[in-house]
Design a protein around this motif. Structure first.
Motif, PDB file in Angstrom:
ATOM      1  N   SER A 118      -1.919  -5.763 -35.689  1.00  0.00           N
ATOM      2  CA  SER A 118      -3.016  -6.715 -35.527  1.00  0.00           C
ATOM      3  C   SER A 118      -4.336  -6.055 -35.905  1.00  0.00           C
ATOM      4  O   SER A 118      -4.486  -4.832 -35.779  1.00  0.00           O
ATOM      5  CB  SER A 118      -3.086  -7.197 -34.076  1.00  0.00           C
ATOM      6  N   PRO A 119      -5.322  -6.846 -36.356  1.00  0.00           N
ATOM      7  CA  PRO A 119      -6.647  -6.285 -36.655  1.00  0.00           C
ATOM      8  C   PRO A 119      -7.268  -5.662 -35.409  1.00  0.00           C
ATOM      9  O   PRO A 119      -7.072  -6.144 -34.287  1.00  0.00           O
ATOM     10  CB  PRO A 119      -7.449  -7.499 -37.129  1.00  0.00           C
ATOM     11  N   SER A 120      -8.020  -4.600 -35.611  1.00  0.00           N
ATOM     12  CA  SER A 120      -8.610  -3.875 -34.492  1.00  0.00           C
ATOM     13  C   SER A 120      -9.478  -4.765 -33.618  1.00  0.00           C
ATOM     14  O   SER A 120      -9.461  -4.659 -32.386  1.00  0.00           O
ATOM     15  CB  SER A 120      -9.443  -2.695 -35.012  1.00  0.00           C
ATOM     16  N   ASP A 121     -10.269  -5.645 -34.249  1.00  0.00           N
ATOM     17  CA  ASP A 121     -11.152  -6.510 -33.474  1.00  0.00           C
ATOM     18  C   ASP A 121     -10.364  -7.410 -32.531  1.00  0.00           C
ATOM     19  O   ASP A 121     -10.777  -7.647 -31.387  1.00  0.00           O
ATOM     20  CB  ASP A 121     -12.016  -7.366 -34.397  1.00  0.00           C
ATOM     21  N   ALA A 141      -1.925   3.566 -39.195  1.00  0.00           N
ATOM     22  CA  ALA A 141      -1.486   2.560 -40.169  1.00  0.00           C
ATOM     23  C   ALA A 141      -1.927   1.177 -39.672  1.00  0.00           C
ATOM     24  O   ALA A 141      -1.126   0.344 -39.298  1.00  0.00           O
ATOM     25  CB  ALA A 141       0.036   2.606 -40.334  1.00  0.00           C
ATOM     26  N   ARG A 142      -3.246   0.987 -39.665  1.00  0.00           N
ATOM     27  CA  ARG A 142      -3.781  -0.245 -39.107  1.00  0.00           C
ATOM     28  C   ARG A 142      -4.121  -1.238 -40.209  1.00  0.00           C
ATOM     29  O   ARG A 142      -4.451  -0.863 -41.339  1.00  0.00           O
ATOM     30  CB  ARG A 142      -5.070   0.037 -38.308  1.00  0.00           C
ATOM     31  N   ARG A 143      -4.119  -2.501 -39.841  1.00  0.00           N
ATOM     32  CA  ARG A 143      -4.651  -3.508 -40.737  1.00  0.00           C
ATOM     33  C   ARG A 143      -6.165  -3.487 -40.633  1.00  0.00           C
ATOM     34  O   ARG A 143      -6.725  -3.035 -39.627  1.00  0.00           O
ATOM     35  CB  ARG A 143      -4.124  -4.887 -40.329  1.00  0.00           C
ATOM     36  N   PRO A 144      -6.881  -3.950 -41.646  1.00  0.00           N
ATOM     37  CA  PRO A 144      -8.343  -3.939 -41.596  1.00  0.00           C
ATOM     38  C   PRO A 144      -8.861  -4.795 -40.453  1.00  0.00           C
ATOM     39  O   PRO A 144      -8.209  -5.736 -40.019  1.00  0.00           O
ATOM     40  CB  PRO A 144      -8.752  -4.533 -42.962  1.00  0.00           C
ATOM     41  N   THR A 145     -10.053  -4.426 -39.967  1.00  0.00           N
ATOM     42  CA  THR A 145     -10.674  -5.253 -38.937  1.00  0.00           C
ATOM     43  C   THR A 145     -11.080  -6.583 -39.543  1.00  0.00           C
ATOM     44  O   THR A 145     -11.427  -6.663 -40.729  1.00  0.00           O
ATOM     45  CB  THR A 145     -11.915  -4.558 -38.377  1.00  0.00           C
ATOM     46  N   SER A 146     -11.025  -7.621 -38.732  1.00  0.00           N
ATOM     47  CA  SER A 146     -11.352  -8.950 -39.240  1.00  0.00           C
ATOM     48  C   SER A 146     -12.847  -9.140 -39.301  1.00  0.00           C
ATOM     49  O   SER A 146     -13.599  -8.384 -38.739  1.00  0.00           O
ATOM     50  CB  SER A 146     -10.726 -10.001 -38.318  1.00  0.00           C
TER      51      SER A 146
END
Length: 345
Positions: free
Chosen positions: A295-298, A340-345
């Motif tokens: 999930s996005p960090s935000d 390995a994160r998805r970009p923040t929204s």
């Protein structure tokens, strides 16, 4: 057989050396002799004595200067030095203390007094040396234990390729959060060990459940939720790890009492486990799993904020959010090789 204490006797007069030696010979010391400052320094560096009896009034290099040079050598910095001197004025004693002397014996000395001083000082020095050696041995043993724990942690991560690196990442973030909460260094060390071993109980979970590519069913969840108890059974017999058990046993407890294995609530949950719980959820949700994408960090931060007072300790949430806002968490992640994160929204 006990090795006798080694005493270095320093006097530029042969008679002075003989008188001190005759006073001490009955006590079984190993005696060595020097007649000037340069010889004293060279011999002391070679033998590292338990005590130096140092005459003050010597030509070329007096006892004060000799003492200063001995103290400048790291190997000799803690060797007791007793100045033997006919100078009995306050200024001379101050000068001796400033040079690094530990004690004084006045000339002419009383034989019984000299023997008593030497006996006391050599015993204390031997005791200090023994404590230093034991401390060093304890530190080396602790390093060996910690290396073993890290090996266990890597073995668990390697068993489940989808979560490889998880134990290392959550350990670093947990230590960061614990330090931000001003916990003592000794407690942080135990927290680090507990974080490394938080999932060690999963060694007892079948691969069919642990590596299942989809959601678990009720029966599988029942088995999965035994891993904290399995960790306790595995680790509790190890005395060294007793202070680190809170995280492996209680990291799935929730602030509102809805967690497992014991349904603890609020501050009955050990603080180490409350700290780790936030880091564990953050890492799990910001990394890919076989059954879902990261999930996005935000979004994860908003989830953590919403779970304050439910899943998480509100105070720990506030510290975590502050560290995130200040960029500290991101810095730890970068230093650990990144997520390995998805970009923040």
């Amino acid at each position: 057989m006990k090795t006798p204490a080694l005493v270095l006797i320093v006097d530029d007069q042969a008679l002075g050396r003989e008188v001190m030696a005759s006073a001490l010979e009955a006590d079984g010391y190993a005696l060595r002799f020097a007649s000037n400052g340069a010889e004293t320094i060279a011999l002391a560096q070679s033998i590292i004595p338990d005590l130096i009896l140092l005459d003050v009034m010597m030509p070329e290099m007096d006892g004060f200067e000799t003492c200063r040079r001995l103290r400048a050598d790291q190997r000799l910095a803690l060797v007791p030095i007793v100045m033997v001197t006919a100078l009995d004025d306050c200024d001379s004693r101050i000068q001796g203390l400033e040079a690094g002397a530990d004690d004084f014996v006045a000339k002419p000395f009383h034989r019984a007094e000299l023997r008593a001083r030497v006996r006391t000082i050599t015993r204390l020095n031997r005791f200090r040396t023994l404590l230093d050696e034991r401390q060093l041995a304890a530190e080396e043993l602790a390093h060996a234990y910690d290396a073993t724990l890290e090996g266990w942690s890597r073995a668990l991560d390697l068993r489940d390729h989808e979560t490889e690196g998880h134990s290392r990442r959550v350990t670093e973030l947990t230590v960061c959060l614990a330090e931000a909460m001003n916990l003592p260094a000794a407690e942080v060390a135990h927290i680090r060990r507990g974080a490394l071993l938080h999932d060690i109980g999963k060694m007892g979970i079948p691969d069919a459940i642990l590596r299942k590519p989809g959601p678990l069913n009720d029966e599988e969840w029942k088995i999965m939720r035994t891993h904290p108890s399995l960790a306790y059974e595995l680790l509790s017999p190890i005395n060294y790890l007793q202070p680190a058990l809170a995280i492996p046993l209680f990291h799935h407890e929730r602030w509102d009492g809805s967690g497992y294995p014991q349904g603890l609530a609020g501050e009955t949950i050990p603080l180490a486990a409350r700290i780790f719980a936030i880091v564990d959820v953050w890492d799990a949700l910001t990394n890919d799993r076989p059954y879902r994408q990261a999930s996005p960090s935000d979004e994860v931060l908003e989830y953590i904020r919403s779970q304050s007072g439910k899943h998480f300790d509100p105070e720990v949430v506030q510290v975590f959010l502050r560290l995130m806002s200040d960029g500290v968490i991101a810095q730890v992640m970068r230093s650990d090789g990144g997520y390995a994160r998805r970009p923040t929204s």
